[in-house]
Structures are given as C-alpha cells and as structure tokens.
Write an enzyme that holds these catalytic residues in place. Structure first.
Site, PDB file in Angstrom:
ATOM      1  N   HIS A 307       6.713   8.310 -15.606  1.00  0.00           N
ATOM      2  CA  HIS A 307       5.535   7.710 -14.995  1.00  0.00           C
ATOM      3  C   HIS A 307       5.720   6.214 -14.942  1.00  0.00           C
ATOM      4  O   HIS A 307       6.321   5.639 -15.846  1.00  0.00           O
ATOM      5  CB  HIS A 307       4.272   8.060 -15.787  1.00  0.00           C
ATOM      6  N   ASP A 364       1.177  16.097 -13.808  1.00  0.00           N
ATOM      7  CA  ASP A 364       1.523  17.075 -12.784  1.00  0.00           C
ATOM      8  C   ASP A 364       2.513  18.120 -13.249  1.00  0.00           C
ATOM      9  O   ASP A 364       2.752  19.104 -12.559  1.00  0.00           O
ATOM     10  CB  ASP A 364       2.023  16.358 -11.526  1.00  0.00           C
TER      11      ASP A 364
HETATM   12  N1  CMC Z   1      14.203  12.669 -13.857  1.00  0.00           N
HETATM   13  C1  CMC Z   1      15.371  12.053 -14.166  1.00  0.00           C
HETATM   14  N2  CMC Z   1      15.498  10.720 -14.311  1.00  0.00           N
HETATM   15  C2  CMC Z   1      14.403   9.970 -14.107  1.00  0.00           C
HETATM   16  C3  CMC Z   1      13.161  10.548 -13.774  1.00  0.00           C
HETATM   17  C4  CMC Z   1      13.079  11.936 -13.657  1.00  0.00           C
HETATM   18  N3  CMC Z   1      11.914  12.522 -13.351  1.00  0.00           N
HETATM   19  N4  CMC Z   1      12.234   9.562 -13.626  1.00  0.00           N
HETATM   20  C5  CMC Z   1      12.871   8.408 -13.857  1.00  0.00           C
HETATM   21  N5  CMC Z   1      14.191   8.658 -14.151  1.00  0.00           N
HETATM   22  C6  CMC Z   1      15.199   7.652 -14.541  1.00  0.00           C
HETATM   23  C7  CMC Z   1      15.705   6.869 -13.329  1.00  0.00           C
HETATM   24  O1  CMC Z   1      16.838   7.461 -12.750  1.00  0.00           O
HETATM   25  C8  CMC Z   1      16.000   5.534 -13.964  1.00  0.00           C
HETATM   26  O2  CMC Z   1      17.215   5.648 -14.666  1.00  0.00           O
HETATM   27  P1  CMC Z   1      18.208   4.366 -14.785  1.00  0.00           P
HETATM   28  O3  CMC Z   1      17.434   3.330 -15.541  1.00  0.00           O
HETATM   29  O4  CMC Z   1      19.401   4.886 -15.521  1.00  0.00           O
HETATM   30  O5  CMC Z   1      18.511   3.946 -13.377  1.00  0.00           O
HETATM   31  C9  CMC Z   1      14.898   5.356 -15.024  1.00  0.00           C
HETATM   32  O6  CMC Z   1      14.554   6.711 -15.392  1.00  0.00           O
HETATM   33  C10 CMC Z   1      13.659   4.619 -14.533  1.00  0.00           C
HETATM   34  O7  CMC Z   1      13.198   5.267 -13.341  1.00  0.00           O
HETATM   35  P2  CMC Z   1      12.448   4.517 -12.148  1.00  0.00           P
HETATM   36  O8  CMC Z   1      12.581   5.350 -10.917  1.00  0.00           O
HETATM   37  O9  CMC Z   1      12.899   3.088 -12.109  1.00  0.00           O
HETATM   38  O10 CMC Z   1      10.966   4.533 -12.696  1.00  0.00           O
HETATM   39  P3  CMC Z   1       9.685   4.259 -11.813  1.00  0.00           P
HETATM   40  O11 CMC Z   1       8.648   3.713 -12.731  1.00  0.00           O
HETATM   41  O12 CMC Z   1      10.033   3.467 -10.600  1.00  0.00           O
HETATM   42  O13 CMC Z   1       9.296   5.739 -11.282  1.00  0.00           O
HETATM   43  C11 CMC Z   1       8.328   7.897 -11.145  1.00  0.00           C
HETATM   44  C12 CMC Z   1       8.284   6.511 -11.830  1.00  0.00           C
HETATM   45  C13 CMC Z   1       7.084   8.695 -11.543  1.00  0.00           C
HETATM   46  C14 CMC Z   1       8.324   7.721  -9.602  1.00  0.00           C
HETATM   47  C15 CMC Z   1       9.634   8.623 -11.600  1.00  0.00           C
HETATM   48  O14 CMC Z   1       9.621   8.788 -13.005  1.00  0.00           O
HETATM   49  C16 CMC Z   1       9.831   9.974 -10.904  1.00  0.00           C
HETATM   50  O15 CMC Z   1      10.416  10.014  -9.815  1.00  0.00           O
HETATM   51  N6  CMC Z   1       9.325  11.091 -11.536  1.00  0.00           N
HETATM   52  C17 CMC Z   1       9.375  12.397 -10.889  1.00  0.00           C
HETATM   53  C18 CMC Z   1       8.239  12.504  -9.892  1.00  0.00           C
HETATM   54  C19 CMC Z   1       6.894  12.720 -10.561  1.00  0.00           C
HETATM   55  O16 CMC Z   1       6.750  13.530 -11.478  1.00  0.00           O
HETATM   56  N7  CMC Z   1       5.882  11.972 -10.068  1.00  0.00           N
HETATM   57  C20 CMC Z   1       4.472  12.161 -10.529  1.00  0.00           C
HETATM   58  C21 CMC Z   1       3.934  10.975 -11.244  1.00  0.00           C
HETATM   59  S1  CMC Z   1       2.371  11.400 -12.041  1.00  0.00           S
HETATM   60  C22 CMC Z   1       1.288  11.564 -10.703  1.00  0.00           C
HETATM   61  C23 CMC Z   1       0.851  10.264 -10.192  1.00  0.00           C
HETATM   62  O17 CMC Z   1       0.112   9.549 -10.916  1.00  0.00           O
HETATM   63  O18 CMC Z   1       1.228   9.939  -9.044  1.00  0.00           O
END
Ligand code: CMC
Length: 428
Positions: A307, A364
C-alpha cells in the site's frame, strides 16, 4: 514564533512556513516557492505532496490508524450503518435520529432512475465491464438534471444532487449486472435499507423474491464503511481535480469511478480473485508465485499486497479479515481460494522480500473473498468499492468547493527537445 523551513538556493536562504495539522502532521507550505525562488518541486506520483488541508479522514500509515471525522474505523465498522457513515463524512457530524431518518428517507425516495436510461443499458454489449457501464451511466445522469451542470448552486440544490447520486448508484450498479446477465431489471423497494435494496436489485427475479440474509447485510455494511473514504488517494484526487474545474458533480464522480477501475487501485479486489484462481488452476504452488512476484524480470505482482501509505498493516484489512472468517463460517462456505489466500499470506509475511519492503495484505486481499461468498460476480467487485467510496468522494468534493480551492494544475520539468526548425516532409 511558528516554525519555518529554510531552503538554500543559489547561495540565498528562503524561509517557508511549516503547517501543523491537528494530528501533528507537518508540511512545508511551498505555495510561494515559485514566485519567490523561480523553482518548483518535483514529486512524481505525489508521494510527498500534500494537495490540500482536509478535515475528513486521518490516517497514519506507520501506526495503521484510520479515522473518519475523528472516529476510529474500528468503532464505525462495529457500530454504525453505511448510511450513518455517509452522513458523517459528508456533513461532518454523526446524525441525530431525526437527521438520519430525513437523510435516509430522501435517499430512499430517489433510488429510481429515469426510464429512458434503460435504453442506454440495452445498447451495451453483454460482455461490457460493469465499471465502464457505471462510469458512463453516472456521467449520463447529468443529462437528465441540466440544472445540476452549475455546481455552484444553493446548498439545497447541492444536497439534492448528492442524495440523487447516493440513491441511484446502487440501482445503476445492480442494473449493469442484470444487463450483463440479460436478466430483467429489478426495481428498488422503499421498504428495504440501503444494503438490502442493493442485494434485492442484484439477486431477486420477477418470479422470485430474494430473502436478504442479515449476515450478508451486516457484512456488506462493514465492507462499504471500510471503503467509504481514504483521504487523497488516486480516485479522490481525481474527483478533487475534476471538480476544481467546476465540472458538475455527476461528471466529477464519473471520473472518480474511472480512476478507481485500475488494478493498482480499486481494481485490485477483482485482480486478487483472478490471481487466486490462476494459482489454483496452476496446481496451487504458492511458492512458485511468490518467487515470480519477487523476480524483477517478471511483471507479476502479488495483488492485494502493499500500500502506498500503510507500511505496517492496513487497519481495514484487520477488520475485514475477521469479517471474512465470520461470513464464511456463518454461510458455511469452504472455498479452496481461501486456503490459497491463507498460504500466500503466510509465505509473504515471512519472506524477507516482503518484510523488507513492508508489503502486507491490504483491504482488497480479503474483500474479494467476502464478495465471492456473497455471490457477487468478480467483475462487480470494483463496482462494490465504488458504491462504498461514493460518500468519501462527495465529502471531498464538497469540502473543496466550500474552501473555494483553485483549479488543480500541477507544473512540470520539461525534458524534451529545445527549439528547432520545422523540417519539410520531403526532407525527413
Ligand atoms: N508484489 C510484489 N512486489 C511489490 C508489490 C506487490 N504487490 N507491491 C510493491 N512491490 C515492490 C516493488 O516492486 C518495489 O520493489 P523495489 O523497491 O525492489 O523496486 C517496492 O515493493 C515498492 O513498490 P512501489 O510500487 O514503489 O510502491 P507504491 O507505493 O508505488 O505502490 C501499490 C503501492 C499498492 C500500487 C503496490 O504495492 C501494488 O502494486 N500492489 C498490488 C496492487 C494492490 O493490491 N493495490 C490495492 C491497494 S489497496 C486499495 C486502494 O486503496 O486503492
């Protein structure tokens, strides 16, 4: 003396005020930065940017705290109804019984949609994703209420639009499902509560009543409450930006629905179930899929994990995990997807990759499992999120208009070509 932040640029020191919120959150007010220094800030994805001052929702991602108007989410999910929470978010206080009755009655009175809108449904292909239908239908509501095109009307006129939206969204949502099934539309019934009515419109048939199970109503109320607001997330920021141009509220909410659709935001609940099914159909080897999620050369991510703001746990996930166990037990459901989900959760929570990056199951991860138990089809999951988030979007839009916020218009740092002469097509 209030605190200031000093920034040194080109050998000169500039001071900017520090703003402190009621929960001690701190921000550097850089609203005069460009005027005084010629610089802008660069913050792709707005990870460090406070876009507004808001009195609606407080969350602390490190401590896993979520409050609506100061009330802890745990208490609201346990004791309130969704409609009560909607009132709280939109009007800023818990309603008295008289206020709640008036609000609830007004919503009940507006649940029908114009009969002409049925023709729009008929024109969509049966395979149309219900989020596409919902977003278009909500925008289309503006065409039936031309007086609502001006969002700066009297508070009473604004309230009417707000009540219409809250009333009609479940009807439009349920009808988008009925339409996909090519089943007859079920009209709302005034004797039902908000959640009962939705389940009735989804699952009753003209030939057969649908007896709404109180366990289901309770679970639905909780789910909608947990999704009702989440401060400045992607769809809410979209609502505030679109609304800041003084577009009408129907168009503004329709934009929020579109933003919610993406799998990184509200679309994650659908993506979680699809992922669990994919793992199940592939033989259920959880370790293999965890390894894929960790592999930088593989685009696969564990949906429902991670998240942007919660870095220790998602308080909504804690509540919903319990609700999920309760619902499955009360409805006597034994779902193999749940076993995979539990294994996945365990492996991911113990794995160094996930621990180092603070990736925990989010709301979710579990909501899809409950929706599945309630027999809500997978493609409708994000629609359910939209119904839940509607009061939050409305509250944020209302606050923005009441604060007379300027049109949203970020800056950029241009990295393209510097000026060059046009080249005639024969010479390219
Ligand atoms: N599975 C594997 N690796 C992950 C995941 C995941 N679900 N989420 C983040 N990472 C890794 C990512 O690859 C990165 O690694 P590194 O630092 O080695 O490059 C690190 O963790 C940080 O990720 P980020 O993409 O920079 O983090 P963010 O804050 O930009 O993204 C997120 C947050 C929710 C978009 C992401 O965690 C994600 O894609 N999760 C899966 C989709 C999901 O479940 N979304 C629902 C969120 S809750 C509902 C809402 O409020 O919208």
């Amino acid at each position: 003396m209030s605190e200031t932040a000093k920034i040194e640029l080109d050998g000169k020191i500039y001071e900017f005020p520090v703003v402190v919120g009621t929960e001690n959150e701190k921000a550097i007010d850089i609203s005069k930065l460009r005027d005084t220094t010629g610089y802008v800030t660069l913050d792709t994805g707005y990870k460090n940017t406070g876009a507004t001052k808001s009195a609606i929702t407080f969350l602390d991602g490190e401590l896993g705290i979520l409050h609506y108007r100061g009330y802890p989410i745990e208490q609201l999910a346990e004791k309130a109804t969704f409609i009560e929470v909607a009132y709280l978010l939109i009007y800023g206080k818990l309603p008295t019984q008289t206020e709640l009755d008036a609000f609830s009655n007004s919503i009940t009175k507006h649940t029908l949609v114009h009969e002409d809108m049925k023709q729009f449904f008929e024109a969509y292909p049966a395979k149309a994703h219900p989020m596409g239908v919902l977003s278009s239908m909500v925008c289309s509501l503006s065409t039936f209420y031309p007086e609502s095109l001006d969002p700066n009307r009297s508070p009473e006129a604004k309230d009417l639009t707000i009540h219409r939206l809250l009333a009609k969204l479940p009807t439009l949502a349920a009808w988008s499902y009925k339409n996909a099934m090519r089943h007859p539309f079920m009209y709302p019934k005034n004797k039902f509560s908000y959640c009962e009515n939705f389940m009735h419109m989804m699952f009753a048939m003209p030939t057969e009543d649908y007896n709404v199970d109180p366990v289901i109503v309770d679970a639905l109320n909780k789910l909608l409450i947990l999704h009702a607001d989440h401060e400045q997330n992607c769809s809410t920021s979209t609502v505030r930006i679109v609304g800041s141009s003084q577009a009408n509220l129907y168009a503004t909410i329709s934009a929020g629905i579109s933003a919610l659709w993406g799998p990184l935001h509200g679309g994650a609940n659908q993506a979680v179930i699809e992922m669990l099914e994919q793992i199940h159909n592939d033989g259920g080897d959880v370790d293999k899929w965890v390894a894929k999620a960790k592999d930088k050369d593989d685009s696969f991510r564990l949906m429902g994990f991670g998240h942007r703001v919660y870095k220790n746990f998602d308080p909504r996930a804690t509540i919903i995990k319990k609700a999920c166990d309760d619902v499955l037990e009360k409805l006597g459901i034994n779902d193999p997807m749940l076993d995979i989900a539990k294994k996945l959760e365990k492996v991911a929570l113990e794995d160094e990759y996930f621990k180092a990056r603070n990736l925990y199951p989010n709301v979710d991860f579990y909501s899809g499992i409950i929706y599945k138990a309630l027999k809500i089809p997978t493609e409708m999951f994000t629609v359910m999120f939209a119904i839940g988030r509607l009061p939050g979007w409305i509250a944020q839009w209302k606050e923005m208009t009441e604060h007379n916020e300027p049109i949203g218009r970020p800056r950029q740092i241009y990295i393209g070509e510097t000026p060059r002469d046009y080249v005639d097509i024969s010479k390219r």
